[in-house]
Write an enzyme that holds these catalytic residues in place. Structure first.
Site, PDB file in Angstrom:
ATOM      1  CG  ASP A 204      -9.930  63.262  70.371  1.00 56.80           C
ATOM      2  OD1 ASP A 204     -11.013  63.510  69.817  1.00 56.80           O
ATOM      3  OD2 ASP A 204      -8.846  63.679  69.931  1.00 56.80           O
TER       4      ASP A 204
ATOM      5  CD  GLU B 196     -17.049  65.614  72.788  1.00 54.65           C
ATOM      6  OE1 GLU B 196     -17.779  66.550  73.165  1.00 54.65           O
ATOM      7  OE2 GLU B 196     -16.208  65.733  71.873  1.00 54.65           O
TER       8      GLU B 196
ATOM      9  CG  LEU C 246     -15.573  55.716  74.076  1.00 51.44           C
ATOM     10  CD1 LEU C 246     -16.360  54.409  74.057  1.00 51.44           C
ATOM     11  CD2 LEU C 246     -15.449  56.236  75.500  1.00 51.44           C
TER      12      LEU C 246
ATOM     13  N   GLY D   6      -9.702  54.081  73.833  1.00 49.56           N
ATOM     14  CA  GLY D   6      -9.444  52.651  73.790  1.00 49.56           C
ATOM     15  C   GLY D   6     -10.249  51.923  72.733  1.00 49.56           C
TER      16      GLY D   6
ATOM     17  CE1 TYR E 160      -3.339  66.171  64.376  1.00 54.48           C
ATOM     18  CE2 TYR E 160      -5.553  67.090  64.264  1.00 54.48           C
ATOM     19  CZ  TYR E 160      -4.169  67.248  64.167  1.00 54.48           C
ATOM     20  OH  TYR E 160      -3.652  68.475  63.851  1.00 54.48           O
TER      21      TYR E 160
ATOM     22  CE1 TYR F 266      -4.025  63.724  69.247  1.00 57.50           C
ATOM     23  CE2 TYR F 266      -6.025  62.466  68.816  1.00 57.50           C
ATOM     24  CZ  TYR F 266      -5.344  63.672  68.840  1.00 57.50           C
ATOM     25  OH  TYR F 266      -5.985  64.824  68.465  1.00 57.50           O
TER      26      TYR F 266
ATOM     27  CG  HIS G 197      -5.509  72.392  66.056  1.00 57.24           C
ATOM     28  ND1 HIS G 197      -4.985  72.700  64.824  1.00 57.24           N
ATOM     29  CD2 HIS G 197      -5.007  71.172  66.375  1.00 57.24           C
ATOM     30  CE1 HIS G 197      -4.199  71.708  64.411  1.00 57.24           C
ATOM     31  NE2 HIS G 197      -4.196  70.780  65.332  1.00 57.24           N
TER      32      HIS G 197
ATOM     33  CG  ASP H  66      -3.765  56.559  92.776  1.00 52.73           C
ATOM     34  OD1 ASP H  66      -3.150  57.032  93.754  1.00 52.73           O
ATOM     35  OD2 ASP H  66      -4.714  55.769  92.893  1.00 52.73           O
TER      36      ASP H  66
ATOM     37  CG  ASP I  20      -4.223  57.249  98.121  1.00 50.44           C
ATOM     38  OD1 ASP I  20      -3.403  57.471  97.213  1.00 50.44           O
ATOM     39  OD2 ASP I  20      -4.935  56.223  98.159  1.00 50.44           O
TER      40      ASP I  20
END
Length: 617
Positions: free
Chosen positions: A280, A283, A285, A287, A363, A365, A413, A422, A563
Site C-alpha cells: 500500500d 504501489e 502511496l 501519503g 481499507y 489505515y 489475509h 532510525d 548509527d
C-alpha cells in the site's frame, strides 16, 4: 525553513518548473511519485538547507520511467536516471483508465451478458488492483488487474456485490486487455452494503473534552514541544506521516520514524484472489491517499492541524488541508500508591497524539504516534474500512474464506506493517541486544525451583539481528548508548517492546514471499544508509523480489556502536467475521519504545496532583 520541513506548494511548483524548462515533461509524461530528498545528517545539524525533490517520471506512451532530482534552492536539475527493476506506483488516472479499458472490452461485455448482468453494467465498479508478480510473458510491462463489482446506483457500496470469477488483465501502456478470465456462475450477493444511513441510537450522553487554558503543546512551523518532548513533524507522498529529531528532556531518542511499507497478502487460492498482495505504500502511496481530517470525528479535543502538500499525476501541488492531527488526551493513571496510613498519591497520565489516516481502496489505515509523560513512545496502527470479499453459494464451506453475509465470502489475509526507526539513544552510536526472560532449571542454581532470570544476547551483525518476537520469553530488544551511562553506571537505553503477531504466512517458494521478505521477521537492523529507505525496495510494484532488506543485509554489516536503523514488522492476521460487515470495527496493532535506564528515576514524579479539581476524597 528547516532542512527537514515537508515540501511546500511553492517548492513543488518550482520543482515542476525546472522539469518543464529541461524538457522532461511532455504531453505523455506523468508523475507517479514525488518525494523530498532529505539532506544528510551533517547538513541537518548545520542547518544547511539545499532543498531537493525527487520526481519519478513515467512516459505513459512507452512505459519508460526515470527518476529526476532537482534542487529548488539552486533552481537546477541535478540528475535524471532510468528507474531500475519494478514499476513506479500507480497513477490516480490509471484507476479510471483501467475501468475504461475493462468496460470497452468485448470479452468483458460478453462475460457480463453470459452471466445475465448486461443490464447492470452502467453502475459497475471495475476495481484497479496491483497484479503481484508471476513472470508471465505478457505481463512484462505496466500491468494491472481488474475485478468487477456491481452497484445498485452511484451511491451504493460496490464491495457487497462481487462478480465472482471475472478477472480482467490489462496492459496500461498499450491501453488494451491482455486476457479475460470468466470462470464459474456463482450468483452475485444481493444484500446491500450500505452503512451510513442506519438510524443512530439515542442513549449515549455527550462527552465533552475541553482545555479552557489551551493545550500544553506549542507549535513553531513543523517543530512541536510538549512536556519535555521536542520533535519535528513531516509528511511525504509515500510514507505519509513522519517524525524527525525526537528528543526527551533535551536528549535524542529517534532521528527519524516512519511507516515506509506495508503488505496485504491474501490466503485464498481462488483465481480472483491468489495473486493479491498489495504494497500500500510502494504501489499506491499512503501519503498521496491521505485523508483531510475532520474535527470531532477523526480527532477529538483541542486540535492543531498540519497541512501537507503532495503532487498530482502531472506534478502540480495538491493540498491536504488537515493531513496531520495533533492533540492531547487523558490516558488514565500514570502512577499511584496508597501508603500504610491510607494516604494516596495518584497522578494521571496524558499523551500527545500525532496522527494521520489514509484510504487505499476499500481499507482505511490510521497511524497514531503517542508520546507519554514518562518518556515512552508508542505507535498504534488502526485498520478499518470494508473487507474485500468474493461470492460463493450461501451456506457453503470455504477453506480460505468466511461467509460474512449471505453469499459474501471474505478471505483470510494479513496487514503487515513495517516501521522504520532510525534510533539515536543519546547520540548516533548505539548497540542492539535481545533480552529474554527464562526459567532456571531446578538444581544448585535454583534449589527451590522458583527462580527465573533474564538473558542478554548481543545482536552484533545484520544476520544476527533478524529476529522473531517470543511472548513466552517476554522478549524485548534493547538499544543501548555507547556514549552515555546513567547514575548506576549502566548504558542509557530504550527497549522496543513488540506486540507479537504472525509474520508472513505465504510459503518460501511463493512470489509474495520473495517480494515481501521483510515481512518474514519481526525485527531487522541495519547500519544507517541514506538510500536504504524502503524495506521491499524502491519499486515493489511488479518487482520479482529480493530487493530491500534481504539484499542489504546479505552483506552482514557490523551493528556494534553504530548509527542503527531498526525495522519492526507487526500487524493483524485477519480471519473476517460477520461483525466486520458492512464496515469493519478498528483492528489495533503496534509497538512500544520505552526508556530503560535512560532516566535515573521516574521522570513523571513532578506531575501535579488533583488537576482541575478532579482528584478529591
Amino acid at each position: 525553513m528547516h532542512p527537514l520541513d515537508p515540501l511546500s506548494a511553492g517548492e513543488l511548483a518550482a520543482g515542476r518548473a525546472i522539469l518543464v524548462a529541461e524538457g522532461l515533461l511532455t504531453a505523455t509524461t506523468r508523475v507517479p511519485q514525488v518525494l523530498p530528498v532529505e539532506p544528510d545528517k551533517a547538513s541537518v545539524a548545520a542547518l544547511v538547507a539545499d532543498r531537493r525533490i525527487q520526481y519519478t517520471l513515467l512516459d505513459t506512451a512507452t512505459g519508460h520511467a526515470r527518476d529526476a532530482v532537482v534542487s529548488v534552492t539552486k533552481r537546477e536539475l541535478l540528475s535524471c536516471e532510468d528507474c531500475g527493476e519494478g514499476q513506479p506506483a500507480y497513477l490516480f488516472e490509471e484507476y479510471d483508465l483501467a475501468a475504461e479499458i475493462t468496460k470497452a472490452s468485448p470479452e468483458w461485455q460478453a462475460a457480463m451478458t453470459r452471466r445475465g448482468l448486461a443490464d447492470r453494467v452502467e453502475h459497475a465498479f471495475c476495481a484497479p488492483l496491483a497484479p503481484g508478480y508471476f513472470g508471465r510473458p505478457d505481463e512484462s510491462g505496466r500491468v494491472i488487474r481488474s475485478l468487477t463489482f456491481l452497484r445498485e446506483d452511484e451511491n451504493d457500496s460496490p464491495w457487497a456485490h462481487p462478480v465472482e470469477g471475472l478477472i480482467v488483465h490489462i496492459d496500461l501502456t498499450g491501453r488494451r486487455v491482455l486476457r479475460v478470465e470468466d470462470e464459474g456462475d456463482v450468483p452475485v450477493p444481493p444484500e446491500h452494503g450500505r452503512y451510513g444511513n442506519v438510524p443512530p441510537r439515542t442513549t449515549l450522553k455527550p462527552i465533552e473534552i475541553t482545555q479552557p487554558d489551551g493545550p500544553s503543546f506549542t507549535v513553531d512551523g513543523s517543530e512541536v514541544t510538549w512536556e519535555g518532548w521536542r520533535l519535528r513533524v513531516g509528511f511525504n507522498a509515500r510514507e505519509g506521516l513522519t517524525l524527525h529529531q525526537v528528543s526527551f528532556q533535551d536528549r535524542s531518542v529517534l532521528y527519524r520514524a516512519s511507516m515506509p511499507e506495508m503488505v496485504v497478502p491474501y490466503g485464498d487460492t481462488a483465481p480472483g484472489r491468489f495473486w493479491i498482495s498489495y504494497f500500500d505504500a510502494g504501489e499506491y502511496l499512503l501519503g498521496k491517499n491521505g485523508n483531510d481530517l475532520r474535527l470531532g470525528c477523526d480527532c477529538l479535543g483541542v486540535i492543531h492541524y498540519f497541512p501537507a502538500f503532495v503532487a498530482d499525476d502531472h506534478g502540480h501541488p495538491v493540498e491536504i488541508p488537515r493531513a496531520i492531527c495533533l492533540h492531547e488526551e487523558d490516558y488514565g493513571i500514570l502512577w499511584k500508591h496508597t501508603d500504610l496510613d491510607g494516604n494516596a498519591e495518584v497522578r494521571r497520565s496524558r499523551r500527545l497524539v500525532i496522527s494521520s489516516i489514509s484510504t487505499i481502496g476499500n481499507y482505511d489505515y490510521g497511524f497514531f504516534w503517542y508520546l507519554y509523560l514518562d518518556g515512552t513512545v508508542e505507535l498504534e496502527a488502526k485498520a478499518t474500512g470494508i473487507v474485500f470479499a468474493g461470492a460463493g453459494h450461501p451456506g457453503s464451506a470455504h477453506r480460505h474464506a468466511n461467509e460474512i453475509a449471505p453469499g459474501l465470502f471474505a478471505p483470510v489475509h494479513q496487514h503487515l506493517f513495517c516501521a522504520r526507526l532510525d534510533v539515536a539513544i543519546d547520540g548516533d552510536r548505539n548497540s542492539l541486544y535481545e533480552i529474554d526472560v527464562e526459567g532456571v532449571p531446578t538444581g544448585e542454581q535454583n534449589p527451590h525451583g522458583n527462580a527465573f532470570t533474564w538473558r542478554e544476547t548481543p545482536l552484533r551483525t545484520e544476520q544476527e539481528a533478524q529476529r522473531h518476537a517470543d511472548p513466552a520469553k517476554a522478549r524485548v530488544w534493547e538499544i543501548r548508548s555507547a556514549d552515555r551511562t546513567n547514575r548506576l553506571g549502566a548504558p542509557t537505553a530504550y527497549q522496543l517492546v513488540p506486540k507479537p503477531s504472525a509474520t508472513l504466512m505465504a510459503q518460501p517458494e511463493s512470489t509474495v514471499h520473495q517480494r515481501a521478505t521483510f515481512a518474514t521477521r519481526h525485527l531487522w537492523a541495519t547500519p544507517y544508509r541514506a538510500d536504504e529507505r524502503f524495506p521491499a525496495g524502491d519499486r515493489p510494484n511488479a518487482h520479482p523480489g529480493g530487493a530491500g532488506l534481504p539484499a542489504w543485509t546479505a552483506a552482514n554489516r557490523d551493528l556494534v556502536d553504530t548509527d542503527l536503523v531498526l525495522w519492526h514488522v507487526f500487524g493483524p492476521t485477519h480471519i473476517p467475521r460477520p461483525e466486520d460487515w458492512p464496515v469493519m470495527p478498528v483492528d489495533y496493532s503496534g509497538f512500544t519504545l520505552r526508556p530503560y535506564g535512560f532516566c535515573d528515576r521516574n521522570p513523571a514524579l513532578d506531575l501535579p496532583s488533583g488537576t482541575a479539581g478532579h482528584c478529591r476524597p
